[in-house]
Design an enzyme around this catalytic site. Structure first.
Site, short mmCIF file in Angstrom:
data_model
loop_
_atom_site.label_atom_id
_atom_site.label_comp_id
_atom_site.label_asym_id
_atom_site.label_seq_id
_atom_site.Cartn_x
_atom_site.Cartn_y
_atom_site.Cartn_z
CE LYS A 18 -2.09 -1.26 3.86
NZ LYS A 18 -1.50 -2.58 4.12
NE ARG A 94 -4.87 -2.07 9.72
CZ ARG A 94 -4.01 -1.27 9.19
NH1 ARG A 94 -4.37 -0.13 8.71
NH2 ARG A 94 -2.76 -1.56 9.13
NE ARG A 129 7.35 -2.55 6.44
CZ ARG A 129 6.03 -2.69 6.37
NH1 ARG A 129 5.36 -2.05 5.44
NH2 ARG A 129 5.41 -3.47 7.21
NE ARG A 158 5.70 -0.65 10.30
CZ ARG A 158 4.61 -0.71 9.55
NH1 ARG A 158 4.57 -0.07 8.38
NH2 ARG A 158 3.55 -1.39 9.93
NE ARG A 169 1.64 -5.37 11.07
CZ ARG A 169 2.72 -5.10 10.37
NH1 ARG A 169 3.90 -5.54 10.77
NH2 ARG A 169 2.65 -4.37 9.27
P1 AP5 Z 1 4.79 -1.49 1.95
O1 AP5 Z 1 4.51 -0.65 0.77
O2 AP5 Z 1 5.49 -0.87 3.11
O3 AP5 Z 1 3.45 -2.26 2.44
P2 AP5 Z 1 2.15 -1.75 3.19
O4 AP5 Z 1 1.00 -2.45 2.58
O5 AP5 Z 1 2.14 -0.26 3.24
O6 AP5 Z 1 2.43 -2.40 4.61
P3 AP5 Z 1 2.21 -1.95 6.10
O7 AP5 Z 1 2.85 -3.04 6.92
O8 AP5 Z 1 2.67 -0.55 6.34
O9 AP5 Z 1 0.71 -2.05 6.28
P4 AP5 Z 1 0.02 -2.30 7.60
O10 AP5 Z 1 -1.38 -2.22 7.10
O11 AP5 Z 1 0.35 -3.50 8.34
O12 AP5 Z 1 0.59 -1.13 8.54
P5 AP5 Z 1 0.12 0.35 8.84
O13 AP5 Z 1 1.31 1.19 8.77
O14 AP5 Z 1 -1.08 0.71 8.05
O15 AP5 Z 1 5.63 -2.75 1.43
C1 AP5 Z 1 6.11 -3.72 2.32
C2 AP5 Z 1 7.52 -4.18 1.89
O16 AP5 Z 1 7.46 -4.85 0.64
C3 AP5 Z 1 8.50 -3.02 1.69
O17 AP5 Z 1 9.78 -3.42 2.13
C4 AP5 Z 1 8.48 -2.79 0.19
O18 AP5 Z 1 9.70 -2.25 -0.27
C5 AP5 Z 1 8.23 -4.17 -0.36
N1 AP5 Z 1 7.40 -4.18 -1.57
C6 AP5 Z 1 6.31 -3.39 -1.82
N2 AP5 Z 1 5.78 -3.68 -3.02
C7 AP5 Z 1 6.55 -4.66 -3.56
C8 AP5 Z 1 6.50 -5.40 -4.80
N3 AP5 Z 1 5.53 -5.19 -5.73
N4 AP5 Z 1 7.44 -6.35 -5.01
C9 AP5 Z 1 8.40 -6.59 -4.07
N5 AP5 Z 1 8.50 -5.94 -2.89
C10 AP5 Z 1 7.58 -4.99 -2.63
O19 AP5 Z 1 -0.38 0.19 10.35
C11 AP5 Z 1 0.53 -0.07 11.40
C12 AP5 Z 1 -0.19 -0.19 12.72
O20 AP5 Z 1 -0.86 1.04 13.03
C13 AP5 Z 1 -1.31 -1.25 12.78
O21 AP5 Z 1 -0.82 -2.53 13.08
C14 AP5 Z 1 -2.19 -0.68 13.91
O22 AP5 Z 1 -1.62 -0.93 15.18
C15 AP5 Z 1 -2.12 0.81 13.65
N6 AP5 Z 1 -3.19 1.24 12.75
C16 AP5 Z 1 -3.05 1.77 11.50
N7 AP5 Z 1 -4.24 2.06 10.95
C17 AP5 Z 1 -5.16 1.71 11.88
C18 AP5 Z 1 -6.59 1.75 11.90
N8 AP5 Z 1 -7.29 2.21 10.85
N9 AP5 Z 1 -7.22 1.30 13.00
C19 AP5 Z 1 -6.54 0.83 14.06
N10 AP5 Z 1 -5.19 0.76 14.11
C20 AP5 Z 1 -4.51 1.19 13.03
#
Ligand code: AP5
Length: 222
Positions: A18, A94, A129, A158, A169
């Site tokens: 994402k 979420r 990552r 992270r 997760r």
């Molecule tokens: P990346 O682009 O970083 O993936 P992402 O989908 O953004 O992953 P996240 O882990 O950030 O999502 P998440 O939903 O778990 O965490 P969030 O920050 O929202 O890519 C991942 C890796 O793969 C990178 O190394 C990248 O380089 C590589 N990659 C990407 N695309 C690729 C490809 N095509 N091919 C190869 N490699 C690739 O949330 C974190 C925490 O915040 C949650 O756990 C929760 O505690 C809290 N939180 C956030 N939002 C909420 C909510 N709405 N409600 C409650 N708690 C929340």
């Protein structure tokens, strides 16, 4: 143009790409990127009230309570830049309650993009990552290594990117996914996110370009 700006939601499991796709979308379409993960990490880093409440949930790989996150998103979406440039909502809603709270406020996207990636790939992407705290850019030790040693030296991991926490997760994501997707089923575009980042972006780009053209013509079909 006088037409309304794009409103886009992007969803998918942890590490489905994402954040990576959002960088590319923002560069081309100039939308305001609202990532709840990024907003929360900034609150934690700044030691704010919200950050102090959120930190333990995040580090454990659990969801932060709905009311904290919803208040934060609602406040961000009310700012003027969002009205001017449109929005790209990443990581929200979420939970069913979060989706309902958007519906109640009449906040609906033009399209709901879901990145679909198999579990084995997700775990590898999370564990590899790295983040650049200076630029906010996302790297991966194998897939997207840093450009030089200076960047490499400052990259951080992270706290929620261990294999064990990624699995938890992922479970939470799967448990909630269906109840959220029901809200957006008529505007959903499911995309194979296991391909290269450029291939994934080509597909997203074509969806958003078509949507933008339709909006300018006054039709609003996904
Ligand atoms: P990346 O682009 O970083 O993936 P992402 O989908 O953004 O992953 P996240 O882990 O950030 O999502 P998440 O939903 O778990 O965490 P969030 O920050 O929202 O890519 C991942 C890796 O793969 C990178 O190394 C990248 O380089 C590589 N990659 C990407 N695309 C690729 C490809 N095509 N091919 C190869 N490699 C690739 O949330 C974190 C925490 O915040 C949650 O756990 C929760 O505690 C809290 N939180 C956030 N939002 C909420 C909510 N709405 N409600 C409650 N708690 C929340």
């Amino acid at each position: 143009s006088a037409s309304e700006p794009l409103k886009v939601m992007i969803s998918g499991a942890p590490a489905s790409g994402k954040g990576t796709q959002c960088e590319l979308i923002v560069k081309k379409f100039r939308l305001v990127h609202v990532s709840t993960g990024d907003l929360l990490r900034a609150e934690v880093a700044a030691g704010t009230d919200i950050g102090n409440k959120a930190k333990a949930f995040m580090n454990a790989g659990q969801l932060v309570p709905d009311e904290i996150v919803t208040a934060m998103v609602t406040a961000r979406l009310a700012l003027e830049d969002v009205k001017q440039r449109g929005w790209l909502l990443d990581g929200y809603p979420r939970s069913y309650a979060q989706a309902q709270s958007l519906e109640e406020q009449n906040i609906r996207p033009d399209v709901y993009i879901v990145l679909d990636v198999p579990d084995e790939i997700l775990i590898d992407r999370c564990v590899g990552r790295r983040l650049d705290p200076t630029t906010g850019k996302i790297y991966h030790i194998k897939n997207f290594p840093p450009e030089n040693d200076e960047i490499k030296a400052r990259l951080i991991t992270r706290p929620d990117d261990t294999e064990e926490k990624v699995k938890s997760r992922l479970e939470i994501y799967k448990k909630n996914a269906e109840s959220i997707s029901a809200t957006y089923s008529s505007i959903t575009k499911k995309i194979d996110g296991s391909r290269s980042k450029d291939e994934v972006f080509i597909e997203i780009d074509s969806i958003l370009t078509q949507l933008q053209n339709n909006k300018q013509k006054g039709t609003n079909l996904v």
